[in-house]
Design a protein around this motif. Structure first.
Motif, short mmCIF file in Angstrom:
data_model
loop_
_atom_site.label_atom_id
_atom_site.label_comp_id
_atom_site.label_asym_id
_atom_site.label_seq_id
_atom_site.Cartn_x
_atom_site.Cartn_y
_atom_site.Cartn_z
N CYS B 15 33.75 -22.84 -12.15
CA CYS B 15 33.50 -23.35 -10.79
C CYS B 15 33.63 -22.19 -9.80
CB CYS B 15 34.52 -24.43 -10.43
SG CYS B 15 34.52 -25.80 -11.59
N GLN B 16 34.65 -21.37 -10.02
CA GLN B 16 34.84 -20.24 -9.11
C GLN B 16 33.68 -19.25 -9.20
OE1 GLN B 16 38.90 -18.69 -9.16
NE2 GLN B 16 39.61 -20.67 -9.85
N LYS B 17 33.20 -19.05 -10.43
CA LYS B 17 32.06 -18.14 -10.60
C LYS B 17 30.82 -18.71 -9.90
CE LYS B 17 31.37 -15.46 -14.31
NZ LYS B 17 31.45 -14.81 -15.59
N THR B 18 30.64 -20.03 -10.00
CA THR B 18 29.48 -20.65 -9.36
C THR B 18 29.56 -20.51 -7.85
OG1 THR B 18 29.38 -22.21 -11.20
CG2 THR B 18 28.13 -22.80 -9.23
N LYS B 19 30.77 -20.75 -7.30
CA LYS B 19 30.94 -20.63 -5.84
C LYS B 19 30.68 -19.18 -5.39
CE LYS B 19 35.05 -22.63 -5.77
NZ LYS B 19 36.33 -23.01 -5.18
N GLN B 20 31.19 -18.26 -6.21
CA GLN B 20 30.98 -16.83 -5.93
C GLN B 20 29.48 -16.53 -5.88
OE1 GLN B 20 32.44 -14.25 -9.03
NE2 GLN B 20 34.23 -13.79 -7.81
N LEU B 22 26.98 -18.64 -5.27
CA LEU B 22 26.35 -19.25 -4.10
C LEU B 22 26.64 -18.42 -2.85
CD1 LEU B 22 27.12 -23.00 -4.90
CD2 LEU B 22 24.84 -21.96 -4.79
N ASN B 23 27.86 -17.90 -2.76
CA ASN B 23 28.20 -17.04 -1.61
C ASN B 23 27.37 -15.76 -1.63
OD1 ASN B 23 30.12 -18.64 -0.33
ND2 ASN B 23 31.75 -17.96 -1.70
N GLN B 24 27.21 -15.19 -2.83
CA GLN B 24 26.44 -13.94 -2.96
C GLN B 24 25.00 -14.11 -2.48
OE1 GLN B 24 26.73 -12.81 -7.05
NE2 GLN B 24 28.72 -11.83 -6.78
N ILE B 25 24.42 -15.30 -2.78
CA ILE B 25 23.02 -15.50 -2.38
C ILE B 25 22.92 -16.22 -1.02
CG2 ILE B 25 22.10 -15.38 -4.75
CD1 ILE B 25 21.87 -18.47 -4.67
N ASP B 73 25.17 -21.78 -14.01
CA ASP B 73 23.77 -21.52 -14.36
C ASP B 73 23.03 -20.90 -13.17
OD1 ASP B 73 21.18 -21.58 -15.27
OD2 ASP B 73 21.04 -23.76 -15.42
N PRO B 74 23.27 -19.60 -12.92
CA PRO B 74 22.63 -18.95 -11.76
C PRO B 74 21.12 -19.11 -11.75
CG PRO B 74 24.22 -17.47 -12.78
CD PRO B 74 24.11 -18.67 -13.68
N LEU B 75 20.50 -19.01 -12.92
CA LEU B 75 19.04 -19.12 -12.99
C LEU B 75 18.59 -20.53 -12.59
CD1 LEU B 75 16.58 -17.42 -13.81
CD2 LEU B 75 16.75 -18.43 -16.08
N GLY B 76 19.27 -21.55 -13.12
CA GLY B 76 18.96 -22.95 -12.81
C GLY B 76 19.12 -23.21 -11.32
N ILE B 77 20.17 -22.67 -10.73
CA ILE B 77 20.41 -22.87 -9.30
C ILE B 77 19.29 -22.22 -8.49
CG2 ILE B 77 21.95 -22.25 -7.37
CD1 ILE B 77 24.32 -22.49 -9.34
N THR B 78 18.96 -20.99 -8.86
CA THR B 78 17.92 -20.26 -8.13
C THR B 78 16.59 -21.03 -8.18
OG1 THR B 78 19.01 -18.29 -8.96
CG2 THR B 78 16.91 -17.93 -7.88
N GLN B 79 16.26 -21.54 -9.36
CA GLN B 79 14.98 -22.27 -9.49
C GLN B 79 15.00 -23.56 -8.68
OE1 GLN B 79 14.64 -22.40 -13.72
NE2 GLN B 79 13.44 -20.52 -13.81
N ALA B 80 16.14 -24.27 -8.71
CA ALA B 80 16.24 -25.54 -7.99
C ALA B 80 16.22 -25.35 -6.48
CB ALA B 80 17.51 -26.27 -8.40
N LEU B 81 16.59 -24.17 -6.03
CA LEU B 81 16.61 -23.90 -4.59
C LEU B 81 15.25 -23.52 -4.04
CD1 LEU B 81 19.98 -21.94 -4.21
CD2 LEU B 81 19.46 -24.16 -3.22
N LYS B 82 14.31 -23.21 -4.93
CA LYS B 82 12.98 -22.75 -4.49
C LYS B 82 12.20 -23.86 -3.79
CE LYS B 82 12.14 -18.89 -7.57
NZ LYS B 82 11.69 -18.54 -8.91
#
Lengths: 307, 82
Positions: B15-20, B22-25, B73-82
């Protein structure tokens, strides 16, 4: 022209990062190829036995290690090594994204991943009640009944966590006693809502849309018994990540660990290994750091001798 | 506009990695720590069928379409945000 690196470090947790720091300080031309930073260590919850950090978390340590790498300008390549070859004097590293790299030496620091029980229901109910991460998912079972499978420190720590969060916890141990630290065993035995079932082999996990229970073989009576539980936490140890190393090199033991000497060298000249992936018995962050340094210095010696 | 909700527990490293990430992007998000609120725990299960975290819900505010991402899932998040 193909670049021949002095070394390629595979993995970027305690061992790989320590090796990298030493190689960088020697001015060597090297790469780190890794799936992530921190690996299994980043998942280990609270860490209280790493000197200099009385209380930290695996993730926080991983972040510190990453900062240390960056302070030297080292940028890992995020990829997964799927094959390793040696032709003549040089190694070839092949990755999942189909890139190839060549080097004079290799440091394998790929660590390990949680073992699976390989029983019916385990995969189907993953995250439907089955978890390998107690610190992540135990809070979802507040006031419920859970089973923890295992007999080492991780299982004991999960038992302590369950005693604080859940109504009831079972620890299912296939052996007649625990293998973990005395301090943890004593703490678990004091918990009134934790019941320990020894000599029990878990056979099957069942449920509908979520876990409802498990069946185990009571090795003492040879009977199959059933437990109704809402969650199952599996902590049965770790498996070294060495599938990409050819068996014909004969550097792995029966558990898949890489056999190293005290300099972290293997029997294959130029190939070093460090951390949890090796046959060194103590799988600790501090040990991995020490072995990473040893492997880094070993690489330097090897390159000096084989100029 | 897309709204991002992340279901977490306090000590969950993923969870912390995911939040990190989201903050990075630079993606703003709402955190729902299921340890602190039982309704959020129920909501997590209703939305995803999961008894595990992190789960990331990405809601398209125009169409109302919800995208559920399970795990780090950074890739999944990136795709879903498009």
């Amino acid at each position: 022209m193909t670049t021949i690196y002095d070394s390629i470090i595979i993995g970027a947790s305690a061992a790989g990062i320590s090796a990298a720091i030493y190689l960088k300080r020697q001015g060597l031309n090297f790469l780190i190829i890794t799936k992530d930073i921190g690996g299994e260590m980043a998942l280990s919850g609270i860490v209280e036995n790493y000197p200099g950090f009385p209380k930290t978390t695996g993730l926080e340590l991983a972040q510190k290690f990453e900062e240390h790498l960056k302070s030297y300008g080292i940028e890992p390549i995020f990829d997964e090594v799927i094959q390793l070859k040696k032709e003549d004097k040089f190694f070839e590293v092949i990755t999942k994204s189909e890139n190839k790299y060549n080097s004079k030496t290799i440091v394998v620091a790929t660590g390990s991943t949680p073992k699976k029980l390989n029983i019916p229901g385990e995969i189907n109910f993953f995250h439907k009640g089955v978890s390998y991460c107690s610190v992540c998912d135990m809070p979802l079972f507040k006031g419920k009944t859970v089973a923890i499978i295992g007999g080492g420190n991780s299982a004991l720590e999960a038992g302590i966590m369950a005693s604080n969060i859940c109504k009831k916890g079972y620890i299912i141990n296939k052996n007649p006693s625990f293998k973990g630290d005395k301090i943890l065993i004593e703490e678990v035995l004091k918990k009134p809502n934790i019941e320990i079932i020894y000599n029990a082999l878990t056979q099957e996990i069942f449920g509908d849309s979520v876990v409802k229970g498990l069946r185990y073989l009571d090795k003492t009576t040879n009977e199959i018994k059933e437990l109704n539980v809402d969650g199952i936490f599996i902590h049965i140890g770790l498996k070294p990540n060495t599938e990409f190393i050819p068996n014909e090199w004969e550097i792995k033991n029966e558990f898949g660990e890489i056999i190293v000497n005290k300099f972290c060298e293997t029997n294959l000249p130029g190939l070093f290994a460090a951390g949890d992936v090796t046959d060194f018995p103590h799988k600790q962050i501090g040990v991995a750091v020490g072995q990473g340094i040893s492997a880094g210095l070993g690489v330097v010696n090897y390159l000096n001798k084989n100029k | 506009m897309k709204k991002v909700i992340i279901y977490t527990t306090t000590w969950c490293p993923w969870c912390q990695k995911t939040k990190q990430f989201l903050n990075q992007i630079n993606v703003p998000f709402e955190e729902r720590n299921v340890e602190l609120n039982e309704d959020w725990a129920k909501e997590l299960f209703e939305k995803s069928g999961q008894l595990g975290v992190p789960v990331i819900l990405i809601i398209d505010e125009e169409s109302g379409k919800e995208n559920v991402i399970i795990g780090y899932d950074p890739l999944g998040i990136t795709q879903a945000l498009k």
